[in-house]
Design a protein around this motif. Sequence first.
Motif, mmCIF file in Angstrom:
data_model
loop_
_atom_site.group_PDB
_atom_site.id
_atom_site.type_symbol
_atom_site.label_atom_id
_atom_site.label_comp_id
_atom_site.label_asym_id
_atom_site.label_seq_id
_atom_site.Cartn_x
_atom_site.Cartn_y
_atom_site.Cartn_z
ATOM 1 N N GLU A 45 0.824 -1.202 0.000
ATOM 2 C CA GLU A 45 0.000 0.000 0.000
ATOM 3 C C GLU A 45 0.862 1.257 0.000
ATOM 4 O O GLU A 45 1.969 1.271 0.546
ATOM 5 N N GLY A 46 0.336 2.288 -0.630
ATOM 6 C CA GLY A 46 1.019 3.565 -0.653
ATOM 7 C C GLY A 46 0.935 4.239 0.702
ATOM 8 O O GLY A 46 -0.139 4.293 1.308
ATOM 9 N N VAL A 47 2.056 4.746 1.176
ATOM 10 C CA VAL A 47 2.121 5.409 2.475
ATOM 11 C C VAL A 47 2.252 6.921 2.291
ATOM 12 O O VAL A 47 1.504 7.696 2.881
ATOM 13 N N ALA A 48 3.208 7.348 1.502
ATOM 14 C CA ALA A 48 3.447 8.768 1.255
ATOM 15 C C ALA A 48 4.103 8.910 -0.108
ATOM 16 O O ALA A 48 5.115 8.259 -0.365
ATOM 17 N N CYS A 49 3.529 9.749 -0.942
ATOM 18 C CA CYS A 49 4.011 9.906 -2.312
ATOM 19 C C CYS A 49 3.914 11.370 -2.704
ATOM 20 O O CYS A 49 2.991 12.063 -2.258
ATOM 21 N N PHE A 50 4.829 11.836 -3.551
ATOM 22 C CA PHE A 50 4.689 13.217 -3.999
ATOM 23 C C PHE A 50 5.427 13.491 -5.296
ATOM 24 O O PHE A 50 6.300 12.748 -5.720
ATOM 25 N N ASN A 51 5.016 14.564 -5.917
ATOM 26 C CA ASN A 51 5.692 15.153 -7.055
ATOM 27 C C ASN A 51 5.672 16.650 -6.813
ATOM 28 O O ASN A 51 4.639 17.299 -7.002
ATOM 29 N N GLU A 52 6.785 17.176 -6.357
ATOM 30 C CA GLU A 52 6.828 18.589 -5.956
ATOM 31 C C GLU A 52 6.605 19.511 -7.136
ATOM 32 O O GLU A 52 5.933 20.537 -7.010
ATOM 33 N N ARG A 53 7.147 19.177 -8.289
ATOM 34 C CA ARG A 53 7.014 20.043 -9.461
ATOM 35 C C ARG A 53 5.553 20.231 -9.842
ATOM 36 O O ARG A 53 5.131 21.306 -10.239
ATOM 37 N N LYS A 54 4.781 19.148 -9.703
ATOM 38 C CA LYS A 54 3.383 19.224 -10.098
ATOM 39 C C LYS A 54 2.468 19.533 -8.920
ATOM 40 O O LYS A 54 1.269 19.726 -9.111
ATOM 41 N N GLY A 55 3.008 19.557 -7.714
ATOM 42 C CA GLY A 55 2.199 19.884 -6.547
ATOM 43 C C GLY A 55 1.306 18.764 -6.065
ATOM 44 O O GLY A 55 0.280 19.006 -5.432
ATOM 45 N N TYR A 56 1.688 17.523 -6.347
ATOM 46 C CA TYR A 56 0.880 16.387 -5.925
ATOM 47 C C TYR A 56 1.477 15.791 -4.661
ATOM 48 O O TYR A 56 2.671 15.550 -4.594
ATOM 49 N N THR A 57 0.615 15.508 -3.680
ATOM 50 C CA THR A 57 1.049 14.837 -2.469
ATOM 51 C C THR A 57 -0.033 13.870 -2.010
ATOM 52 O O THR A 57 -1.222 14.198 -2.080
ATOM 53 N N TYR A 58 0.376 12.719 -1.551
ATOM 54 C CA TYR A 58 -0.555 11.731 -1.013
ATOM 55 C C TYR A 58 0.001 11.184 0.293
ATOM 56 O O TYR A 58 1.194 10.869 0.379
ATOM 57 N N TYR A 59 -0.862 11.075 1.284
ATOM 58 C CA TYR A 59 -0.542 10.369 2.522
ATOM 59 C C TYR A 59 -1.685 9.400 2.821
ATOM 60 O O TYR A 59 -2.866 9.764 2.726
ATOM 61 N N LEU A 60 -1.331 8.207 3.203
ATOM 62 C CA LEU A 60 -2.298 7.250 3.707
ATOM 63 C C LEU A 60 -2.979 7.857 4.933
ATOM 64 O O LEU A 60 -2.308 8.476 5.777
ATOM 65 N N ASP A 61 -4.282 7.710 5.039
ATOM 66 C CA ASP A 61 -5.018 8.360 6.131
ATOM 67 C C ASP A 61 -4.430 8.031 7.506
ATOM 68 O O ASP A 61 -4.335 8.906 8.371
ATOM 69 N N SER A 62 -4.023 6.801 7.688
ATOM 70 C CA SER A 62 -3.577 6.373 9.020
ATOM 71 C C SER A 62 -2.207 6.940 9.409
ATOM 72 O O SER A 62 -1.813 6.819 10.564
ATOM 73 N N VAL A 63 -1.501 7.569 8.457
ATOM 74 C CA VAL A 63 -0.192 8.133 8.795
ATOM 75 C C VAL A 63 -0.190 9.656 8.741
ATOM 76 O O VAL A 63 0.824 10.288 9.069
ATOM 77 N N LYS A 64 -1.289 10.242 8.329
ATOM 78 C CA LYS A 64 -1.352 11.709 8.252
ATOM 79 C C LYS A 64 -1.081 12.314 9.620
ATOM 80 O O LYS A 64 -1.634 11.896 10.628
ATOM 81 N N GLY A 65 -0.214 13.336 9.633
ATOM 82 C CA GLY A 65 0.155 13.989 10.882
ATOM 83 C C GLY A 65 1.278 13.302 11.625
ATOM 84 O O GLY A 65 1.805 13.848 12.604
ATOM 85 N N ARG A 66 1.674 12.109 11.176
ATOM 86 C CA ARG A 66 2.756 11.378 11.834
ATOM 87 C C ARG A 66 3.962 11.180 10.916
ATOM 88 O O ARG A 66 5.099 11.168 11.374
ATOM 89 N N PHE A 67 3.736 10.979 9.623
ATOM 90 C CA PHE A 67 4.804 10.711 8.662
ATOM 91 C C PHE A 67 4.992 11.922 7.753
ATOM 92 O O PHE A 67 4.025 12.609 7.415
ATOM 93 N N ILE A 68 6.238 12.148 7.353
ATOM 94 C CA ILE A 68 6.547 13.240 6.425
ATOM 95 C C ILE A 68 7.500 12.736 5.354
ATOM 96 O O ILE A 68 8.562 12.183 5.674
ATOM 97 N N ILE A 69 7.119 12.945 4.107
ATOM 98 C CA ILE A 69 7.996 12.594 2.986
ATOM 99 C C ILE A 69 8.757 13.830 2.552
ATOM 100 O O ILE A 69 8.211 14.940 2.534
#
Length: 125
Positions: A45-69
Amino acid sequence: VQLQASGGGLVESGGSLRLSCAASGFTLDDYTTGWFRQAPGKEREGVACFNERKGYTYYLDSVKGRFIISRDDVKNTLYLQMNSLKPEDTAVYFCAAGSAVHSIRLHVPNEYDYWGQGTLVTVSS
């Protein structure tokens, strides 16, 4: 092209770990990058993913506020800072990079082209 993940280990519940993923043969900034995890008997499962150039960020709900990519472009290395770890975070963690990841599919493993070897994170209760 290679991704080398490291930083896993055994930590008590409530503790922190930082995972690293060093890239060689390509530039991480040119790709969508992410961290995934797979626990025994479960799908990846995806935990944290991003593309800074395009401004896309994803965090799994259960890790939001705890994990930082994050990413260090000088070191060409991807990081996952994991805080307030819980036993349910126990899994093998993988880093990945994809060249054409759709913005609504950041969390989908099949979208990614390159994978690191995985690093085990064990959180004891």
